[in-house]
Design a protein around this motif. Sequence first.
Motif, mmCIF file in Angstrom:
data_model
loop_
_atom_site.group_PDB
_atom_site.id
_atom_site.type_symbol
_atom_site.label_atom_id
_atom_site.label_comp_id
_atom_site.label_asym_id
_atom_site.label_seq_id
_atom_site.Cartn_x
_atom_site.Cartn_y
_atom_site.Cartn_z
ATOM 1 N N ASP A 114 0.834 -0.833 0.370
ATOM 2 C CA ASP A 114 -0.012 0.074 0.145
ATOM 3 C C ASP A 114 1.090 1.097 0.033
ATOM 4 O OD1 ASP A 114 -2.508 -1.816 0.657
ATOM 5 O OD2 ASP A 114 -1.842 -2.183 2.136
ATOM 6 N N ARG A 115 0.479 2.445 -0.717
ATOM 7 C CA ARG A 115 1.021 3.697 -0.714
ATOM 8 C C ARG A 115 -0.002 4.558 0.430
ATOM 9 N NH1 ARG A 115 2.770 5.781 -5.715
ATOM 10 N NH2 ARG A 115 0.817 5.651 -6.477
ATOM 11 N N ASN A 116 0.539 4.905 1.313
ATOM 12 C CA ASN A 116 0.013 6.027 2.579
ATOM 13 C C ASN A 116 0.926 6.783 2.282
ATOM 14 O OD1 ASN A 116 -1.830 4.325 3.883
ATOM 15 N ND2 ASN A 116 -0.476 3.447 3.479
ATOM 16 N N ASP A 117 0.614 8.663 1.256
ATOM 17 C CA ASP A 117 0.603 9.594 1.150
ATOM 18 C C ASP A 117 2.725 9.223 0.887
ATOM 19 O OD1 ASP A 117 1.276 12.017 1.457
ATOM 20 O OD2 ASP A 117 1.907 12.614 2.961
ATOM 21 N N LYS A 118 3.027 9.159 1.319
ATOM 22 C CA LYS A 118 4.738 9.220 0.848
ATOM 23 C C LYS A 118 5.914 8.318 2.026
ATOM 24 C CE LYS A 118 5.686 14.493 1.053
ATOM 25 N NZ LYS A 118 6.689 15.673 1.847
ATOM 26 N N THR A 119 5.016 7.517 2.399
ATOM 27 C CA THR A 119 5.209 5.700 3.014
ATOM 28 C C THR A 119 4.774 4.375 1.941
ATOM 29 O OG1 THR A 119 3.470 6.049 4.438
ATOM 30 C CG2 THR A 119 6.048 6.961 5.246
ATOM 31 N N TYR A 120 5.184 3.755 2.323
ATOM 32 C CA TYR A 120 4.610 2.448 2.175
ATOM 33 C C TYR A 120 4.888 1.465 2.888
ATOM 34 C CZ TYR A 120 6.078 3.939 -3.213
ATOM 35 O OH TYR A 120 5.729 5.166 -3.900
ATOM 36 N N GLY A 121 3.673 0.800 2.859
ATOM 37 C CA GLY A 121 4.033 -0.342 3.645
ATOM 38 C C GLY A 121 3.332 -1.881 3.193
ATOM 39 N N VAL A 122 4.025 -2.999 3.465
ATOM 40 C CA VAL A 122 3.829 -4.290 2.697
ATOM 41 C C VAL A 122 3.951 -5.425 3.778
ATOM 42 C CG1 VAL A 122 5.547 -6.062 1.689
ATOM 43 C CG2 VAL A 122 5.481 -3.406 1.394
ATOM 44 N N MET A 123 2.390 -6.152 3.490
ATOM 45 C CA MET A 123 2.273 -7.482 4.647
ATOM 46 C C MET A 123 2.399 -9.342 3.593
ATOM 47 S SD MET A 123 -0.765 -5.585 6.300
ATOM 48 C CE MET A 123 -0.949 -7.055 7.601
ATOM 49 N N LEU A 124 3.102 -10.133 3.929
ATOM 50 C CA LEU A 124 3.374 -11.224 3.416
ATOM 51 C C LEU A 124 2.911 -11.661 4.657
ATOM 52 C CD1 LEU A 124 6.661 -9.700 0.833
ATOM 53 C CD2 LEU A 124 4.181 -9.856 0.786
ATOM 54 N N GLU A 125 2.474 -13.513 3.343
ATOM 55 C CA GLU A 125 2.833 -13.738 4.310
ATOM 56 C C GLU A 125 3.458 -15.072 3.154
ATOM 57 O OE1 GLU A 125 -1.672 -15.572 6.334
ATOM 58 O OE2 GLU A 125 -0.494 -14.250 7.113
ATOM 59 N N LEU A 126 3.849 -16.160 3.945
ATOM 60 C CA LEU A 126 3.851 -17.600 3.225
ATOM 61 C C LEU A 126 3.424 -18.886 3.993
ATOM 62 C CD1 LEU A 126 6.347 -18.823 1.814
ATOM 63 C CD2 LEU A 126 7.636 -19.027 3.811
ATOM 64 N N ILE A 127 2.561 -19.715 2.710
ATOM 65 C CA ILE A 127 2.046 -20.558 3.680
ATOM 66 C C ILE A 127 2.098 -22.283 3.099
ATOM 67 C CG2 ILE A 127 -1.157 -21.912 3.650
ATOM 68 C CD1 ILE A 127 -1.012 -18.864 3.068
ATOM 69 N N ASP A 128 2.592 -23.181 4.311
ATOM 70 C CA ASP A 128 3.103 -24.498 3.710
ATOM 71 C C ASP A 128 1.714 -25.369 3.284
ATOM 72 O OD1 ASP A 128 5.143 -26.506 3.466
ATOM 73 O OD2 ASP A 128 3.179 -27.523 4.643
ATOM 74 N N VAL A 129 1.465 -25.055 2.410
ATOM 75 C CA VAL A 129 -0.057 -25.616 1.332
ATOM 76 C C VAL A 129 -0.208 -27.370 2.378
ATOM 77 C CG1 VAL A 129 -1.144 -26.847 -0.212
ATOM 78 C CG2 VAL A 129 0.470 -25.035 -0.457
ATOM 79 N N GLN A 130 1.398 -28.051 2.427
ATOM 80 C CA GLN A 130 0.349 -29.437 3.254
ATOM 81 C C GLN A 130 0.025 -29.663 4.361
ATOM 82 O OE1 GLN A 130 0.164 -31.864 0.827
ATOM 83 N NE2 GLN A 130 0.609 -30.701 -1.433
ATOM 84 N N SER A 131 0.656 -28.959 5.334
ATOM 85 C CA SER A 131 0.787 -29.453 6.613
ATOM 86 C C SER A 131 -0.260 -28.140 7.090
ATOM 87 C CB SER A 131 2.139 -28.188 7.291
ATOM 88 O OG SER A 131 2.071 -26.996 7.152
ATOM 89 N N LYS A 132 -1.015 -26.931 5.907
ATOM 90 C CA LYS A 132 -2.427 -25.856 6.291
ATOM 91 C C LYS A 132 -1.567 -25.192 7.422
ATOM 92 C CE LYS A 132 -5.631 -29.350 5.024
ATOM 93 N NZ LYS A 132 -6.781 -30.446 5.511
ATOM 94 N N GLN A 133 -0.263 -24.639 7.848
ATOM 95 C CA GLN A 133 0.536 -23.742 8.435
ATOM 96 C C GLN A 133 0.858 -22.430 7.764
ATOM 97 O OE1 GLN A 133 -0.065 -24.345 11.865
ATOM 98 N NE2 GLN A 133 -1.023 -26.151 11.632
ATOM 99 N N VAL A 134 0.585 -21.689 9.216
ATOM 100 C CA VAL A 134 1.547 -20.615 8.013
ATOM 101 C C VAL A 134 2.570 -20.605 8.449
ATOM 102 C CG1 VAL A 134 1.340 -17.847 8.414
ATOM 103 C CG2 VAL A 134 -0.536 -18.446 8.226
ATOM 104 N N ILE A 135 3.874 -20.460 7.994
ATOM 105 C CA ILE A 135 5.333 -20.454 7.912
ATOM 106 C C ILE A 135 5.457 -19.581 8.754
ATOM 107 C CG2 ILE A 135 7.494 -20.941 7.236
ATOM 108 C CD1 ILE A 135 6.522 -22.774 4.947
#
Length: 515
Positions: A114-135
């Motif tokens: 996202d862009r908020n005026d002069k700054t940026y924000g990043v949100m990322l998520e890595l998921i293991d498909v087999q175990s159904k867990q958020v790594i």
Amino acid sequence: MRVLNGWIVRGILLCMAVTLATGMVNAADESRIKVGVLDLSTEGADGNFRAAMSQELIELVRNIGFYEVFSQTAIRDIYEQLKITFPNWCRDPRCVRDVGRTTGMDRMIYGSMDRNDKTYGVMLELIDVQSKQVIERVSVASEPGTDPKDLLAVAVDKLHGRTDKDLGIEVGEYYGPEIHNEKEWLYSSSICLGAGLIWSLVNGSFRGQSNDPVWIDEYREQEMSGMLSSVYHIPMFGRPAGLANAYVAAADDAYGVMYNPAGMSWISSREVALGYQSRFFMLNNLAVSYVNKATREIGYGQVFYYSGDELQNDMFFVSAASYKFNQLLPFLRPISIGGSVKIHTKTVNAVDETATAEGGSFGLGFDVGMLWELSEQIRYGLVVRDLLAFERESNTMWGYKYTEMHPATLNMGGLFKAGYTTRLYANGRIPLYVDQVWGMAGGIEQELFQVVNARVGIEKEIQSELDGGWKFTFGLGVDAITEALFGRYFAVEASYEYNTVVVMPVANVSFRFAF
């Protein structure tokens, strides 16, 4: 002949070398982890920025070295080959996991920039498909003037284990894009509470002829009871009722307005819920709820609740709001504080000549609550209900008017996410008065077949003299992603209650959708 034999030997050795090299390459390809990377969602930026940053994310993930990377375009092609519709708005972890399972991925990466005026924000998520867990899950915000590509590179590094000491730029914690729905919050709250006041005037809740001093004096001399009498304490909506009302720590959806106002700032999007309950073949209960975000830190909700039969009907108009402290103290995880205002009107009907009461009442009360995230898997909730709550009773048959206070109740609860598909709930009611009793409840929610949720619960009031019996609850819910139709997702949830003492049926059904 010797020369010919030499060339034959060299040819054989060359073929062996090529075969060995090819096998090593194939083995290396097989050992690489298949990862699907979905396009980033964006706020405050145009489509060109989104496309550029999504491509940059793919390149950053590919440069890690041990991934076989599949872009959203490649994943969409697999869906077309399978003749399945690709979910365009897939930002729920369950939806992302299902995409990975369908396409044979080992891991999935998705998020937003996202862009908020002069700054940026990043949100990322890595998921293991087999175990159904958020790594791993990361949320980073840049300083003004930082190149967005550099911030995205930092987010990918942190997603794969690099610490802040290894990073080349200064970043802070990111709590999501800025939201400005303050006007909607003001208008919806005013409409909800205003409707309650108007209805109180229309249905005669303020009516009454005169006070009877003798009767009122006798009433005031009686000791006030702490026993619960308000129908507002009846569990509503299919999901909470299926978990034996153990919902204090899970009140982050449209159902939560009636359970813990502090959950309003935890909602992920605008939601509407409709619930109906048939109780003992006699009492019909109906609830309609609406929740949304006012700002990034403030959430709010409104609910209309009706409970009635031929003798009496009650209406509640409730407006709730809460503020979420994303980082109140450096060592604390997010915590929210919330409150709600309840306007209650009651009408009592004289159904025949034997009736001893007729009239109505006007009531006002407050709930306050707290919700605290102890870890990614554990939440703790607390709520005090009916704080400073009163009822102004008006018996038009006898001309009595008097004020009655409602006893406050203290409830605490917990939520534990045991894996991605299993949740455990617990609630406890702590007595605040001599004649109040301890109450304990718990529930389990298990996801089945990606879209079905099974629920069981148990509740018991611990009394010294009377046996209130055990209450067992059972529920099922179907939760589907429906962005192609009318909203982000849609849920249908039902529950049934069995009491070992009062063998009378109690059934709930509710609908909830986000848009």
